[in-house]
Structures are given as C-alpha cells and as structure tokens.
Design an enzyme around this catalytic site. Structure first.
Site, PDB file in Angstrom:
ATOM      1  N   LYS A   1       6.615   3.771 -28.762  1.00  0.00           N
ATOM      2  CA  LYS A   1       5.302   4.383 -28.510  1.00  0.00           C
ATOM      3  C   LYS A   1       4.518   4.046 -27.393  1.00  0.00           C
ATOM      4  O   LYS A   1       3.940   2.955 -27.515  1.00  0.00           O
ATOM      5  CB  LYS A   1       4.466   4.658 -29.577  1.00  0.00           C
TER       6      LYS A   1
ATOM      7  N   GLU B   1       1.819  -9.444 -27.970  1.00  0.00           N
ATOM      8  CA  GLU B   1       1.515 -10.240 -26.730  1.00  0.00           C
ATOM      9  C   GLU B   1       0.136  -9.591 -26.449  1.00  0.00           C
ATOM     10  O   GLU B   1       0.054  -8.472 -26.016  1.00  0.00           O
ATOM     11  CB  GLU B   1       2.635  -9.730 -25.832  1.00  0.00           C
TER      12      GLU B   1
HETATM   13  P1  ADP Z   1      -6.448  -0.109 -24.646  1.00  0.00           P
HETATM   14  O1  ADP Z   1      -7.775  -0.053 -25.494  1.00  0.00           O
HETATM   15  O2  ADP Z   1      -6.979  -0.871 -23.437  1.00  0.00           O
HETATM   16  O3  ADP Z   1      -5.918   1.096 -24.359  1.00  0.00           O
HETATM   17  P2  ADP Z   1      -4.792  -0.870 -26.815  1.00  0.00           P
HETATM   18  O4  ADP Z   1      -4.615  -2.265 -27.140  1.00  0.00           O
HETATM   19  O5  ADP Z   1      -5.973  -0.355 -27.817  1.00  0.00           O
HETATM   20  O6  ADP Z   1      -5.444  -1.049 -25.214  1.00  0.00           O
HETATM   21  O7  ADP Z   1      -3.660  -0.111 -26.561  1.00  0.00           O
HETATM   22  C1  ADP Z   1      -2.217  -0.512 -26.458  1.00  0.00           C
HETATM   23  C2  ADP Z   1      -1.400   0.540 -27.309  1.00  0.00           C
HETATM   24  O8  ADP Z   1      -1.873   0.391 -28.625  1.00  0.00           O
HETATM   25  C3  ADP Z   1      -1.478   1.969 -27.088  1.00  0.00           C
HETATM   26  O9  ADP Z   1      -0.238   2.449 -27.005  1.00  0.00           O
HETATM   27  C4  ADP Z   1      -2.456   2.489 -27.968  1.00  0.00           C
HETATM   28  O10 ADP Z   1      -1.895   3.740 -28.226  1.00  0.00           O
HETATM   29  C5  ADP Z   1      -1.819   1.704 -29.162  1.00  0.00           C
HETATM   30  N1  ADP Z   1      -2.973   1.789 -30.295  1.00  0.00           N
HETATM   31  C6  ADP Z   1      -4.217   1.859 -30.151  1.00  0.00           C
HETATM   32  N2  ADP Z   1      -4.968   2.038 -31.512  1.00  0.00           N
HETATM   33  C7  ADP Z   1      -3.990   1.709 -32.327  1.00  0.00           C
HETATM   34  C8  ADP Z   1      -3.674   1.354 -33.881  1.00  0.00           C
HETATM   35  N3  ADP Z   1      -4.709   1.567 -34.585  1.00  0.00           N
HETATM   36  N4  ADP Z   1      -2.721   1.305 -34.327  1.00  0.00           N
HETATM   37  C9  ADP Z   1      -1.533   1.334 -33.594  1.00  0.00           C
HETATM   38  N5  ADP Z   1      -1.280   1.177 -32.374  1.00  0.00           N
HETATM   39  C10 ADP Z   1      -2.756   1.517 -31.423  1.00  0.00           C
END
Ligand code: ADP
Length: 493
Positions: free
Chosen positions: A179, A254
């Site tokens: 994803k 990471e």
């Molecule tokens: P940012 O806030 O800078 O976008 P994130 O760490 O939230 O950084 O995003 C990194 C990835 O994690 C993206 O692919 C995002 O869609 C995904 N993501 C965000 N929230 C969740 C969640 N609750 N569970 C799983 N994946 C998530």
C-alpha cells in the site's frame, strides 16, 4: 495500460468494491494529476487472500532462487526502460527535482537487480549445516520465506521505498500486498504494471491504493498477513506495531529521526556547508535520515553559519521538472502547514532565524517554502528535538568531542548521524560512540543498496537493504535428524 482508478490484485486490474476514489495533487501547482482507486477493508481482504493463495499454493515460493531472480531482473529492466517517464510521474506526484527522481528510479531498478543476485545465492546458501554437541544428531538451519508480507510505505521516496520492500520480499519467495501513500500513489501502480509485464505470477505482488485508516489499517490487522513492513512516522509505526501485536506478526519498522551532524573545527568549511545542505535540503528535507541537527565546534561556528546562509539563499526553488531547480515544493498542503508551524514555533522558542521560512516571491501557487536555517537553538526546544520533515536545519555550537557526542546521542531517535573532521581517528572514534543505525563520516546521506539501513531507539526495528533486508523476509527453520542406530532408550529399555 491500466487506469489509476483500479487496484492490482491477483494479476489483474480491478475496481475497488465500493468504487471509491481520491485525488492525487501536483504540489507544484496544486492541480489534480489523477483520480486514484481508494481501497477499503473489503479490497484489502481480497488482495490478502490472493497473496495468501499465491504463497500457499502458487509457484513463487517453490521456484528456484535463480528463476525468481530472472523475474526480478526483468522488473529492474522494466523500470530502466521507462526511467525518464517514471521519474517525471514521481516529480509530479511528490514534487522532488527531476535529477533526484531519476536517481531514485535508477536506485529502485538497482535494488531489484541486487536482490536478484541474492535470490540466486539462496539456491546454494539456504541451508547451513550445524555442528551439534551430540554427534548422534545432524542438523541444518534452513532459510524459508516468512509468508505473506504487507508493506505500507510513505510519500517521500515513493518508488524507491516500494523497491526496498518488494525486491527483498520477492527474492525471499514471499508474496506481498503493497500500500503506497495516498499522497504519492502513482509509481506503485506503474510498478504493478511493470511486474505484470515481467511475468510475475498472479497474486505475488498486489498493489492497493487508499487512505491510511481505510486501507493501511485493515492491512495491518489482517490475519492472513505474516509480516508487516512499514516505513513512515513514529505515531503510525506505533499503531502498526500494536496491530501486529495481536496476532504476533513479524514486524519491521523504519521510522523518523532527528539525526545529528557533528562538524569539528578542523573541517573544510565549504565541504561542511555542502554536506550540511545536502543532508537537510535534498528531497526538500523530507528524508527520514535528514541530518537536521547540526553541532558545529565553536572555532568555526560563525564563519560556517555565514557561508551556510549565503549558499542557502542561492538555492533555486521551483517546479521540479524545471532545469536547475534544487528545491521543489513540499509534498502537500498538510505537510507545508506542519513545517510552517514548526518554523513559527522555533521563532517563539527564541531560536535565531538566520534565513528562510517565507514563500518564494516568484511562486504564487504550489506548496513552496524557502529553506530555513535556525541558529542558537536551545537543546530543550521543540525544534531541536522533534522531526520537522522539511527543509529546516537547526544549528548549535559545541566546545569539545565529549560534549558533541553527548548532545548528538541525547535524542529519542537514532536513525542516522554524521561526523566531519580532517582527523580520521577522531571520526572513527565518534562514529563508534554515536547511538544510530547509520553513521556517515565526512559526508551525509549517500545510501547504498548493499549496506544495512535502519534505526536505533524510536527510529525503528530491523534493517532493510543488503543481506539484512533479505533476512527481513526469511524465517529460519532447523531440521534435526537422529542418525544413530542405537535406540533412544528413555521409555523402552
Ligand atoms: P504522514 O503522516 O507523513 O503521511 P504516515 O506515517 O502517517 O506519514 O504515512 C505513512 C504510510 O502509512 C502511508 O502509506 C499512510 O497511508 C499509512 N497510514 C497512515 N495511517 C495508517 C494507519 N492507521 N494504519 C496503517 N497505515 C497507515
């Protein structure tokens, strides 16, 4: 070729069950580039089942490493054949300057080629004989793929982060549901297309676009996933680790950093300024390993700051597709707001804003910001301690080596660190004293597919790249045999 409004599941392009979509925006002009499929839990379930079936029943984990390597090499070539086009898509989606995108795409292709090599090696090295303390038994340790991997990746290096996860997972014989970030989903969909053209069997790589809570969360909790690999922020990483805890999923993370760069006063000032700038301004500072905290020895502090200010002001800011641009827009409005808030907070905290922070006068559209240098930043301030994830560097002076190491290590993060001095013995000594997963000497940021990548402390768990990256996707099984003709004789005498 597919439309971006479909997901890639089980080797086919399919519309999301509820037909959801979201827009991806070009941060240089705030225009919609494409409408993209928004997966939800039902699509994730279908994708995980496809990956599960491909793992449990399909050819991929059972092939010889050399056969998987041939597919990985075709994927690498597929990226190289479309390098310029893919790099331009990356620039439009993420904002980074084109030369940096070309670099990322070349590295992504190289990553597939490198793991092709390791897949071949697995054929000979998957089993290691073990000498046991009891010679009535013989044993081997055998490496096997961990199973179905779920990979959730961020927006700062969209294709490269996909490659860092997909290439080793596939080399190991795993299947995967990937994803990408909703801010930069396009190149992951292109990767699916390239993989399909490389004759990757159906279900081995599934690419599902969607929002974090709607698509990422159900992927992280799905019972059909054996391993979760995540790159992103600490709060989301923590959520993913919680999700993994329920079913004891293998997890690698990471996460963020606030990486220090120690510059001793025997350093060449121009070389120091060059690497400080590269360490925080390349990719708009949207780099987990960015050396965002700079400790400069007092003897050269003022001179270095003057040069840094002068060079920072010369940086050409603009649309990443334009020739000569060295700093593109911040990836999104939300991220630009976060970086701006951080700069305002730094000023409120009493740090000296040496340069930057405004909107460049010649750019009235797009999420642009002039790169920022802060000096006299206090050690207990928010901007010194928290990751900003933008082109903002914080500078402090130090007096001696012990103080520099202490300040550098005084952080809840430990992803990267850098040290610069003409005294190489001192550099080597400091490198060993720093609590970080990556330490650069007399440079900052160069990253190699062959070398381990990952953090100490809250910067993560596990290592990507190199053979460590392959091990992320391997289980170790012992197979132990009783070789003796003498009965065991415990119950039956
Ligand atoms: P940012 O806030 O800078 O976008 P994130 O760490 O939230 O950084 O995003 C990194 C990835 O994690 C993206 O692919 C995002 O869609 C995904 N993501 C965000 N929230 C969740 C969640 N609750 N569970 C799983 N994946 C998530």
């Amino acid at each position: 070729m597919k439309s971006y409004e479909q997901l890639f599941i089980d080797g086919r392009w399919v519309a999301p069950v509820n037909r959801g979509r979201f827009d991806t925006i070009d941060p240089s002009n705030e225009e919609v580039i494409a409408s993209v499929a928004a997966a939800t839990a039902e699509d994730i379930d279908i994708a995980v089942r496809a990956a599960r079936k491909a793992f449990d029943e399909g050819p991929w984990p059972r092939m010889r490493g050399a056969e998987r390597a041939a597919v990985l090499r075709r994927i690498g070539k597929g990226i190289r054949d479309r390098l310029q086009e893919l790099a331009e898509i990356e620039v439009r989606d993420n904002g980074k300057p084109l030369p940096e995108a070309l670099w990322d795409l070349g590295d992504a292709a190289g990553c597939f080629e490198y793991y092709a090599g390791l897949a071949e090696k697995l054929d000979e090295h998957a089993e290691t004989p073990i000498t046991l303390s009891d010679d009535r038994f013989s044993s081997v340790a055998r490496k096997e793929p961990v199973g179905v991997a779920g990979a959730i990746i961020p927006w700062n290096f969209p294709m490269l982060m996909a490659a860092w996860k997909v290439a080793p997972a596939l080399a190991a014989g795993c299947t995967m549901v990937l994803k990408p970030s909703e801010l930069t989903p396009l190149t992951a969909l292109e990767l699916a297309d390239i993989a399909a053209n490389a004759d990757l069997p159906p279900g081995v790589l599934n690419v599902v676009t969607g929002l974090g809570p709607d698509a990422g969360a159900p992927l992280s909790t799905h019972p059909g996933i054996d391993k979760l690999a995540f790159t992103g922020s600490v709060p989301t990483g923590s959520r993913i680790m919680h999700a993994a805890a329920r079913d004891i999923k293998n997890v690698s993370l990471e996460l963020g950093g606030k990486s220090p760069f120690i510059v001793f006063d025997d350093s060449d000032i121009d070389a120091a300024v060059e690497w400080i700038m590269f360490g925080i301004f390349w990719n708009q500072g949207e780099v987990c390993s960015a050396t965002s905290r700079v400790l400069v020895q007092r003897g050269i502090h003022d001179r270095l700051l003057d040069r840094l200010k002068e060079e920072t002001r010369k940086i050409t800011i603009g649309n990443g597709l334009k020739d000569g641009v060295l700093l593109g827009p911040i990836v999104s409005k939300g991220q630009l707001d976060k970086v701006r808030d951080a700069v305002e907070r730094g000023v409120r905290e009493g740090a000296r804003l040496v340069t930057g922070g405004g909107r460049p006068a010649h750019l009235d559209k797009g999420y642009f910001m002039e790169p920022v240098v802060f000096a006299n930043v206090s050690a207990d301030s928010w901007i010194w301690n928290e990751e900003i994830f933008g082109p903002v560097v914080c500078i402090r002076a130090f007096d001696d080596e012990a103080e520099a190491v202490r300040s550098a290590n005084d952080s809840r993060f430990g992803l990267a660190a850098a040290v610069m001095s003409r005294d190489l013995a001192r550099c080597e000594r400091v490198a060993r004293a720093l609590r970080a997963g990556i330490v650069w000497i007399n440079c900052s940021q160069p990253t190699f597919t062959e070398a381990p990548w990952g953090g100490y402390k809250q910067s993560g768990i596990g290592r990507e790249l190199g053979e460590w990256g392959l091990n992320n996707y391997l289980e170790t099984k012992q197979i132990t045999r009783y070789d003796s003709d003498t009965p065991w004789g415990w119950y039956i005498k």
